[in-house]
Scaffold this motif. Structure first.
Motif, PDB file in Angstrom:
ATOM      1  N   VAL A 186      22.912  -7.218  66.757  1.00 42.73           N
ATOM      2  CA  VAL A 186      23.321  -6.584  65.499  1.00 42.73           C
ATOM      3  C   VAL A 186      22.101  -6.043  64.757  1.00 42.73           C
ATOM      4  CG1 VAL A 186      24.397  -7.017  63.262  1.00 42.73           C
ATOM      5  CG2 VAL A 186      25.419  -7.936  65.315  1.00 42.73           C
ATOM      6  N   ALA A 187      20.999  -6.773  64.781  1.00 38.23           N
ATOM      7  CA  ALA A 187      19.779  -6.301  64.126  1.00 38.23           C
ATOM      8  C   ALA A 187      19.234  -5.054  64.810  1.00 38.23           C
ATOM      9  CB  ALA A 187      18.723  -7.410  64.131  1.00 38.23           C
ATOM     10  N   ALA A 188      19.266  -5.022  66.131  1.00 39.79           N
ATOM     11  CA  ALA A 188      18.790  -3.837  66.856  1.00 39.79           C
ATOM     12  C   ALA A 188      19.670  -2.624  66.568  1.00 39.79           C
ATOM     13  CB  ALA A 188      18.753  -4.125  68.354  1.00 39.79           C
ATOM     14  N   ALA A 189      20.978  -2.846  66.491  1.00 43.26           N
ATOM     15  CA  ALA A 189      21.884  -1.740  66.174  1.00 43.26           C
ATOM     16  C   ALA A 189      21.638  -1.228  64.755  1.00 43.26           C
ATOM     17  CB  ALA A 189      23.335  -2.186  66.342  1.00 43.26           C
ATOM     18  N   THR A 190      21.393  -2.127  63.819  1.00 40.45           N
ATOM     19  CA  THR A 190      21.102  -1.726  62.445  1.00 40.45           C
ATOM     20  C   THR A 190      19.796  -0.947  62.374  1.00 40.45           C
ATOM     21  OG1 THR A 190      22.260  -3.667  61.612  1.00 40.45           O
ATOM     22  CG2 THR A 190      20.736  -2.579  60.104  1.00 40.45           C
TER      23      THR A 190
ATOM     24  N   ALA B 295      13.480  -1.906  59.616  1.00 41.98           N
ATOM     25  CA  ALA B 295      12.963  -3.229  59.984  1.00 41.98           C
ATOM     26  C   ALA B 295      13.426  -4.299  58.995  1.00 41.98           C
ATOM     27  CB  ALA B 295      11.438  -3.186  60.049  1.00 41.98           C
ATOM     28  N   VAL B 296      13.377  -3.978  57.705  1.00 39.45           N
ATOM     29  CA  VAL B 296      13.798  -4.951  56.693  1.00 39.45           C
ATOM     30  C   VAL B 296      15.303  -5.214  56.802  1.00 39.45           C
ATOM     31  CG1 VAL B 296      14.079  -5.312  54.207  1.00 39.45           C
ATOM     32  CG2 VAL B 296      11.908  -4.478  55.111  1.00 39.45           C
TER      33      VAL B 296
ATOM     34  N   ALA C 110      19.360 -12.470  60.016  1.00 38.31           N
ATOM     35  CA  ALA C 110      19.462 -13.758  59.335  1.00 38.31           C
ATOM     36  C   ALA C 110      20.888 -14.039  58.876  1.00 38.31           C
ATOM     37  CB  ALA C 110      18.508 -13.796  58.140  1.00 38.31           C
ATOM     38  N   VAL C 111      21.551 -13.028  58.345  1.00 34.43           N
ATOM     39  CA  VAL C 111      22.923 -13.215  57.873  1.00 34.43           C
ATOM     40  C   VAL C 111      23.847 -13.533  59.046  1.00 34.43           C
ATOM     41  CG1 VAL C 111      24.905 -12.005  56.861  1.00 34.43           C
ATOM     42  CG2 VAL C 111      22.658 -11.849  55.789  1.00 34.43           C
TER      43      VAL C 111
END
Length: 98
Positions: free
Chosen positions: A26-30, A56-57, A64-65
């Protein structure tokens, strides 16, 4: 509090692994979604750098969420994981649609 069984420890390990892997995805997609305009459009270097930082932020925040959400929903005790007992139907009938 009683000691955990091997099955409970394995379940916790699998849940932590799932939380981490899904968080990374999910972080990579964001990150990719935020950075996509910089890749497709001709933007000034400062705007590309800003999109990179924002991506990145946001990616770190979403990671984390997601991890907290998955681990928070995981039952903490074996009693919470057990399914309620199934009540048998009336004798002589196989189901409500028969």
């Amino acid at each position: 509090m009683s000691p955990r069984t091997q099955a409970e420890r394995d379940a916790v390990t699998v849940e932590i692994g799932y939380a981490l892997v899904s968080g990374v995805l999910v972080a990579a997609a964001t990150f990719a979604g935020v950075l996509l305009p910089a890749l497709l459009l001709e933007l000034p270097a400062r705007a590309e750098h800003m999109l990179f930082r924002v991506g990145a932020v946001l990616g770190a925040l979403v990671f984390a969420v997601r991890v907290m959400h998955v681990l928070w929903r995981f039952p903490r005790r074996a009693e919470e994981r057990r399914l309620p007992p199934v009540q048998p139907g009336p004798p002589g009938r196989t189901g409500p649609d028969s």
